[in-house]
Motif scaffolding. Sequence first.
Motif, short mmCIF file in Angstrom:
data_model
loop_
_atom_site.label_atom_id
_atom_site.label_comp_id
_atom_site.label_asym_id
_atom_site.label_seq_id
_atom_site.Cartn_x
_atom_site.Cartn_y
_atom_site.Cartn_z
N VAL A 80 0.83 -1.21 0.00
CA VAL A 80 0.00 0.00 0.00
C VAL A 80 0.86 1.26 0.00
CG1 VAL A 80 -1.99 -1.13 1.06
CG2 VAL A 80 -0.27 -0.05 2.53
N ASP A 81 2.17 1.09 -0.10
CA ASP A 81 3.07 2.23 -0.18
C ASP A 81 3.06 2.82 -1.60
OD1 ASP A 81 3.90 1.99 2.47
OD2 ASP A 81 5.52 0.62 1.95
N SER A 82 3.61 4.01 -1.72
CA SER A 82 3.66 4.69 -3.01
C SER A 82 4.62 3.98 -3.97
CB SER A 82 4.13 6.14 -2.82
OG SER A 82 5.50 6.15 -2.43
N VAL A 83 4.46 4.28 -5.25
CA VAL A 83 5.37 3.74 -6.26
C VAL A 83 6.80 4.13 -5.94
CG1 VAL A 83 6.01 3.85 -8.71
CG2 VAL A 83 3.59 3.73 -8.06
N GLU A 84 7.00 5.37 -5.54
CA GLU A 84 8.35 5.86 -5.23
C GLU A 84 8.97 5.07 -4.08
OE1 GLU A 84 5.63 7.93 -5.35
OE2 GLU A 84 5.99 8.66 -7.38
N ARG A 85 8.21 4.87 -3.01
CA ARG A 85 8.72 4.13 -1.85
C ARG A 85 9.03 2.69 -2.23
NH1 ARG A 85 12.03 3.30 1.86
NH2 ARG A 85 11.31 1.99 3.56
N ASN A 86 8.16 2.06 -3.00
CA ASN A 86 8.40 0.68 -3.41
C ASN A 86 9.62 0.57 -4.31
OD1 ASN A 86 6.38 -0.50 -1.89
ND2 ASN A 86 4.85 -0.17 -3.46
N ARG A 87 9.84 1.56 -5.15
CA ARG A 87 11.04 1.57 -6.00
C ARG A 87 12.29 1.64 -5.12
NH1 ARG A 87 9.89 5.66 -9.17
NH2 ARG A 87 8.85 4.33 -10.69
N GLU A 88 12.27 2.50 -4.10
CA GLU A 88 13.40 2.61 -3.18
C GLU A 88 13.68 1.27 -2.49
OE1 GLU A 88 12.44 5.68 -0.40
OE2 GLU A 88 12.43 7.25 -1.92
N VAL A 89 12.62 0.65 -1.98
CA VAL A 89 12.77 -0.63 -1.28
C VAL A 89 13.34 -1.69 -2.22
CG1 VAL A 89 11.49 -2.53 -0.20
CG2 VAL A 89 10.98 -0.17 0.43
N ALA A 90 12.82 -1.76 -3.44
CA ALA A 90 13.31 -2.74 -4.41
C ALA A 90 14.78 -2.53 -4.71
CB ALA A 90 12.47 -2.66 -5.69
N GLU A 91 15.21 -1.28 -4.82
CA GLU A 91 16.61 -0.99 -5.10
C GLU A 91 17.49 -1.32 -3.89
OE1 GLU A 91 16.79 3.07 -6.45
OE2 GLU A 91 15.73 2.58 -8.31
N ILE A 92 17.04 -0.96 -2.70
CA ILE A 92 17.82 -1.24 -1.49
C ILE A 92 18.01 -2.73 -1.30
CG2 ILE A 92 17.72 -1.17 1.05
CD1 ILE A 92 16.35 1.62 0.71
N LEU A 93 16.94 -3.50 -1.53
CA LEU A 93 16.98 -4.95 -1.33
C LEU A 93 17.45 -5.71 -2.56
CD1 LEU A 93 13.68 -5.42 0.70
CD2 LEU A 93 16.03 -5.25 1.58
N ASP A 94 17.68 -4.99 -3.66
CA ASP A 94 18.11 -5.60 -4.92
C ASP A 94 17.17 -6.74 -5.32
OD1 ASP A 94 19.76 -5.79 -7.17
OD2 ASP A 94 21.06 -7.27 -6.22
N LEU A 95 15.87 -6.45 -5.31
CA LEU A 95 14.87 -7.47 -5.61
C LEU A 95 14.87 -7.82 -7.09
CD1 LEU A 95 11.84 -6.20 -3.49
CD2 LEU A 95 13.56 -7.93 -2.90
N GLU A 96 14.59 -9.08 -7.36
CA GLU A 96 14.49 -9.56 -8.73
C GLU A 96 13.05 -9.66 -9.18
OE1 GLU A 96 16.74 -13.13 -9.31
OE2 GLU A 96 18.50 -12.32 -8.33
N HIS A 97 12.11 -9.28 -8.33
CA HIS A 97 10.69 -9.34 -8.65
C HIS A 97 10.06 -7.97 -8.42
CE1 HIS A 97 11.02 -10.23 -4.33
NE2 HIS A 97 9.91 -9.52 -4.24
N PRO A 98 8.95 -7.70 -9.08
CA PRO A 98 8.32 -6.38 -8.93
C PRO A 98 7.53 -6.24 -7.63
CG PRO A 98 7.08 -7.72 -10.48
CD PRO A 98 8.29 -8.51 -10.09
N ILE A 99 7.38 -5.00 -7.21
CA ILE A 99 6.48 -4.66 -6.11
C ILE A 99 5.36 -3.82 -6.72
CG2 ILE A 99 6.16 -3.50 -3.90
CD1 ILE A 99 9.13 -3.77 -3.38
N LEU A 100 4.15 -4.31 -6.63
CA LEU A 100 2.99 -3.57 -7.14
C LEU A 100 2.53 -2.59 -6.07
CD1 LEU A 100 1.02 -6.56 -8.71
CD2 LEU A 100 2.83 -5.17 -9.72
N SER A 101 2.17 -1.40 -6.47
CA SER A 101 1.76 -0.36 -5.53
C SER A 101 0.24 -0.18 -5.53
CB SER A 101 2.43 0.97 -5.89
OG SER A 101 3.82 0.86 -5.75
#
Length: 91
Positions: free
Chosen positions: A8-29
């Motif tokens: 339920v976080d914003s697209v921007e916040r989810n992008r930051e989290v994905a980059e920090i954690l180096d995720l290989e899968h998407p986070i939908l907002s």
Amino acid sequence: MAFFEASVDSVERNREVAEILDLEHPILSDPQKKTAEAYGVLAGGRRTAARWTFYIGADGRILFVDRAVIADGHGEDVPARLEALGIPRAR
């Protein structure tokens, strides 16, 4: 087979989290929380989504909902649940 997170976080916040954690899968907002409400993860007046894992079949039906997710070790739980549901491993 597809794997993604929803938040339920914003697209921007989810992008930051994905980059920090180096995720290989998407986070939908879902900042308007409409999907979270529809799936019941905001029940009981929650403002943040409960950490549940939904296993959804190729036909769109929910096969199982894990409502007891513990972040540490959940990555090992998912393949076991997929196998128990008869979902073949991705190649």
